[in-house]
Design an enzyme around this catalytic site. Structure first.
Site, mmCIF file in Angstrom:
data_model
loop_
_atom_site.group_PDB
_atom_site.id
_atom_site.type_symbol
_atom_site.label_atom_id
_atom_site.label_comp_id
_atom_site.label_asym_id
_atom_site.label_seq_id
_atom_site.Cartn_x
_atom_site.Cartn_y
_atom_site.Cartn_z
ATOM 1 N N ASP A 1 -5.403 24.442 30.687
ATOM 2 C CA ASP A 1 -5.935 23.424 31.582
ATOM 3 C C ASP A 1 -7.335 23.808 32.042
ATOM 4 O O ASP A 1 -8.266 23.013 32.018
ATOM 5 C CB ASP A 1 -4.996 23.295 32.787
ATOM 6 C CG ASP A 1 -5.167 21.967 33.471
ATOM 7 O OD1 ASP A 1 -5.940 21.142 32.973
ATOM 8 O OD2 ASP A 1 -4.535 21.757 34.496
ATOM 9 N N ASP B 1 0.539 16.290 34.940
ATOM 10 C CA ASP B 1 0.706 17.070 36.170
ATOM 11 C C ASP B 1 2.043 16.794 36.792
ATOM 12 O O ASP B 1 2.757 17.707 37.202
ATOM 13 C CB ASP B 1 -0.397 16.725 37.159
ATOM 14 C CG ASP B 1 -1.745 17.132 36.624
ATOM 15 O OD1 ASP B 1 -1.796 18.172 35.958
ATOM 16 O OD2 ASP B 1 -2.720 16.423 36.853
#
Lengths: 680, 238
Positions: free
Chosen positions: A405, A601
């Site tokens: 990420d 997420d």
């Protein structure tokens, strides 16, 4: 218009219109609201533009205006909450203050709603007065930074200057000229994302005004982010709760737990050593991450080449599979654990309907709440399917995802970053693509029409927007974003909301929308058993959409000189950027309607907590709080840096830290305290 | 006894605080955020305490010593939270409904206290609560006629409010540098914690009743202080 003194008007029972008529000349028929009228009346009188004679007369007793009102004392001071609030805003007459200081301090917050109210009043007035005479000028308040909007029409020119000069003497007086600017500013502030078709005139601002404006922007920002956090917490908490529920149900003795993906090469056994576990899980997680990376890159390439339809088709397949297959597994769990008698025909019929409704509402159209429900359910299903991974593999995967990420979003050549930038570069194209991609665009259309209208009549549009947007700045923002983003799914949803006139709803919708986009992302994830990478793709798409949203914002930004200065434009750009990215996992973006949190997420937060739920309740709650705090911190950083940030790292790190700390120290600690009923 | 016990205990323990949460805190974005962060702070303090407990292998079962550092850590993090909120206050005020209101701080303190309290309630009681779903019943050692789950639920409820009022008192104390208030918070916190030792006492008859009554008395005393403080604030303004 608004300049009329409230007290007077109210006492006379009339509209401001009386005053306005008496007022010398209204320079501007169209002039927008005057912010604040009360206190400064005297100053205002001096200004050339300044409010009409009526104001002046009223002005004699600025302070007491409010007192006259019969409305009474039941309304506390807007700023400090104290009771004898005897003054009211003369422009809109809707709020009360205990003193001028309070009014001045509240002005930066109040001016937006004041403008809306005044705009409404103005319309009435104009009708009454006929065209010409009507406009009063806003009077100035000493403090009012934002000041009254000037005429947008442009008449303001000379008068404006004069007034400015006056104003500079005492700050208060300056309003009118400023006012015009203020109007622009305000407009921008209210709907940052909206893009007027006609460029606006640039107001001239004094340094003070700019500073004041910036402060107002800062406050608006704060409010915006605050509300976004608030709006985003709800779906995240619901998604987490659903995942916990699925895990608890499936652990209550079901034979149908999700199984480990066939891609993994290593299987943990109770007898394996730690080093074996670490290496094996590293290999497993590495394979999954590699899939994500590859898929992300493919998506980026497809996007850059403009093969949006391929992506959409792929997402549709993924979503259908996720809803159908994982829904089937979950249903089997439910049936077995709750011992529901159900035949296959009924079940397959129900499942078919469930999946088909999901596809339609996500890719085509459906009520906002339904889309949100589907997105949340899909995220929790994804997370549920991921609980099939072995424990070590799960932790290793989460840790690697954090790294990925960070790389994807922040590195100069990170795929997500490239994606965002390319979408930016192709400003016009991308939005359209995204638009089509989002099946949702349908919903957007009403808002677009609104935008168009607004564009046509900038002033009116502004007023209109204000009205629609309702009270909260944030609303205005979101709406603005949404409109600007227009094509993005998010924007679309927000647009729908705005059409409904519910500002808050719109924000929520916006978040919902973002979700939808994210949901698409999720879908890929769902495939994920097979393809984790897919997730990343989806995220990308989402990001793309987000970006597209931002791009419109920009276009709009340039138009307004002020805004650019002030920074809302910047923000919009940032947000657009944010539209981000973290590929599979990701982040918040705020564009169109507000912050967007990628479905990835949602999924991986839920995965972490679902994993904790497989251990213990205390651990689950600790991880939930840790993840939520991490999310808040991320959004806080977002507000500071104003660019796309990876949403996973902070939350996941907190979550993992708390998981292990809780598991190895807190749980045994509580196991000793609990039965002895010691409370600390 | 299973589902009935579960719901009865759950609503006893969390009902009042959840009502306050949904009625007062949930509608305000900044209060929700404040609550989450204060829950986080409390959690950190408890994790540190459990780490100490974990390392202090010899005194693991000596509750009197466990309470000493646990309470101390909580008060320490209360102070840290105060410092944080103090810094963020201008930002929070900007977003508040009445940015100039003098009562904002009390609201923040209350929400932060609710974060402490709810987190306390969840962490220290949820395991027992889930156990109460099972077929068996544990009786309270000092009051053998009442189930341990119910006694704990009442205590948790009282402690939740304790945390709210402690937070409000100590915020006033920190900002006014009134050491008496801080001292009062620390002493009552220790007092309340030590009182709960009576719950498991086998020598004191009806120990749980004394423990609950004592806690209620402490809660009332603290509440009086809070009310007096708020009234002072009000008089100062008007």
């Amino acid at each position: 218009m608004s300049s009329t003194d409230t007290a007077k008007t109210s006492s006379s029972g009339g509209h401001p219109s009386n005053d306005a008529q008496s007022s010398s000349t209204a320079r501007q028929p169209d002039s927008e609201a005057s912010p604040f009228a009360d206190t400064t009346v005297g100053n205002a009188a001096n200004e050339p533009i300044a409010a009409g004679a009526a104001n002046i007369t009223a002005g004699g007793s600025p302070g007491q205006q409010g007192a006259d009102d019969s409305d009474g004392d039941d309304q506390p001071c807007q700023a400090c909450g104290v009771f004898p609030a005897r003054f009211q805003c003369s422009a809109c007459q809707s709020v009360r203050y205990c003193s001028q200081e309070c009014q001045a301090s509240d002005w930066r917050i109040h001016y937006r709603e004041c403008a809306e109210i005044v705009a409404a009043m103005k319309e009435e007035q104009e009708q009454e007065n006929g065209d010409g005479t009507a406009a009063a000028v806003g009077q100035s308040q000493p403090r009012s930074r934002t000041s009254v909007p000037r005429l947008q029409q442009g008449q303001s020119g000379d008068a404006g200057h004069e007034s400015l000069q006056d104003g500079q003497n005492d700050r208060p007086a300056s309003d009118d000229p400023l006012g015009a600017e203020a109007a622009n500013v305000r407009a921008t502030a209210n709907r940052p994302r909206r893009r007027p078709r006609e460029p606006r005139r640039r107001p001239r601002l004094t340094a003070e005004q700019i500073a004041a404006f910036e402060e107002a922007e800062r406050i608006a920002d704060m409010k915006f982010y605050m509300l976004q956090v608030y709006k985003i917490i709800k779906p995240v908490v619901i998604c987490i709760c659903l995942s916990i529920l699925w895990v608890k149900i499936s652990m209550a003795g079901s034979d149908y737990r999700p199984t480990q993906s066939s891609y993994t090469v290593y299987t943990e056994t109770p007898t394996s050593t730690v080093s074996q576990n670490i290496l094996g899980s590293l290999a497993n997680a590495g394979i999954i991450i590699a899939q994500i990376v590859i898929v992300t890159i493919i998506i980026v390439v497809l996007f850059k080449r403009g093969h949006i339809k391929v992506l959409i088709g792929f997402f549709m397949v993924v979503v259908a599979m996720l809803l159908g297959f994982m829904g089937y597994i979950l249903l089997l769990n439910l049936i077995q654990v709750l011992r529901i008698p159900l035949d296959y025909v009924t079940m397959s019929f129900a499942l078919w309907n469930f999946a088909a409704t999901g596809l339609v509402s996500v890719f085509w159209k459906g009520p906002m709440w339904l889309q949100q429900v589907y997105l949340t359910v899909m995220s929790s299903l994804m997370a549920f399917s991921l609980t099939g991974l072995a424990e070590w593999t799960t932790w290793m995967l989460l840790a690697l995802l954090v790294v990925w990420d960070l790389i994807a979003v922040l590195c100069p050549f990170g795929p997500l970053k490239i994606l965002v930038e390319s979408s930016r570069n192709q400003n016009q194209e991308v939005p359209a693509l995204l638009y089509t991609v989002n099946a949702v665009w349908f919903m957007a259309s009403p808002p677009n029409s609104i935008l168009d209208r607004e564009a046509d009549k900038a002033n009116e549009a502004i007023e209109f927007e204000n009205l629609t947007s309702g009270q909260s700045n944030s609303h205005a923002f979101t709406q603005g974003h949404a409109r600007a983003t227009g094509r993005d799914g998010g924007s679309i949803s927000s647009a729908g909301a705005s059409s409904r006139n519910s500002g808050l709803d719109s924000t929520f919708a916006a978040s919902g929308i973002s979700r939808t986009s994210s949901s698409m992302a999720l879908v890929p994830n769902s495939n994920r058993d097979d393809f984790t990478p897919i997730e990343s793709r989806e995220n990308i798409e989402l990001r793309e959409r987000q970006r597209s949203g931002p791009s419109p914002g920009r276009s709009y930004g340039p138009e307004d000189g002020n805004r650019q200065q002030s920074g809302p434009p910047r923000r919009s750009e940032d947000r657009e950027e944010r539209g981000e990215d973290p590929t599979g996992d990701d982040d918040d973006d705020d564009d169109g309607g507000g912050l967007k949190l990628g479905l990835g997420d949602f999924v991986f937060y839920s995965v972490l907590i679902a994993r904790a739920a497989m251990f213990d309740w205390v651990t689950t709650m600790c991880c939930t709080v840790a993840v939520l705090t991490g999310m808040n911190a991320t959004i806080f950083l977002l507000a500071i840096y104003q660019k796309a940030l990876p949403a996973l790292p902070i939350s996941i790190c907190f979550g993992m830290l708390f998981y292990f700390a809780t598991r190895f120290a807190l749980v045994p600690f509580l196991a000793v305290l609990g039965p002895s009923q010691i409370f600390i | 006894m299973t589902l009935l016990t579960f719901f009865g205990c759950a609503l006893t323990a969390y009902g009042p605080s959840l009502a306050i949460f949904f009625g007062y805190i949930a509608p305000n974005a900044q209060l929700v955020i404040l609550m989450v962060s204060s829950a986080f702070f409390w959690l950190i303090s408890l994790l540190l305490a459990s780490a100490i407990w974990f390392l202090a292998t010899n005194s693991r079962n000596t509750f009197t010593s466990t309470i000493i550092y646990t309470v101390l850590l909580q008060e320490l993090f209360r102070w840290c939270l105060y410092l944080l909120i103090n810094r963020a206050e201008s930002g929070l005020n900007m977003v508040a409904k009445h940015p100039k209101s003098k009562f904002n701080r009390s609201g923040y303190a209350f929400s932060a206290g609710m974060g402490f309290g709810l987190m306390f309630g969840i962490i220290s009681y949820i395991t027992q609560l889930v156990e109460s779903l099972g077929p068996g019943v544990l009786m309270c050692p000092s009051c053998p006629s009442i189930s341990l789950y119910f006694i704990s639920a009442i205590t948790v409820c009282i402690f939740t409010f304790h945390h709210c009022v402690w937070m409000m008192i100590s915020f006033t104390g920190f900002s006014n540098r009134s050491y008496l208030r801080i001292l009062w918070v620390i002493i009552t916190h220790y007092g309340a914690s030590y009182l709960t030792i009576l719950n498991s006492s086998r020598t004191v008859n009806l120990g749980c009743a004394y423990s609950i009554l004592g806690n209620v008395v402490l809660l009332i005393a603290s509440t009086i202080i809070v009310v007096a403080d708020v009234r002072n604030l009000y008089h100062k303004i008007s």
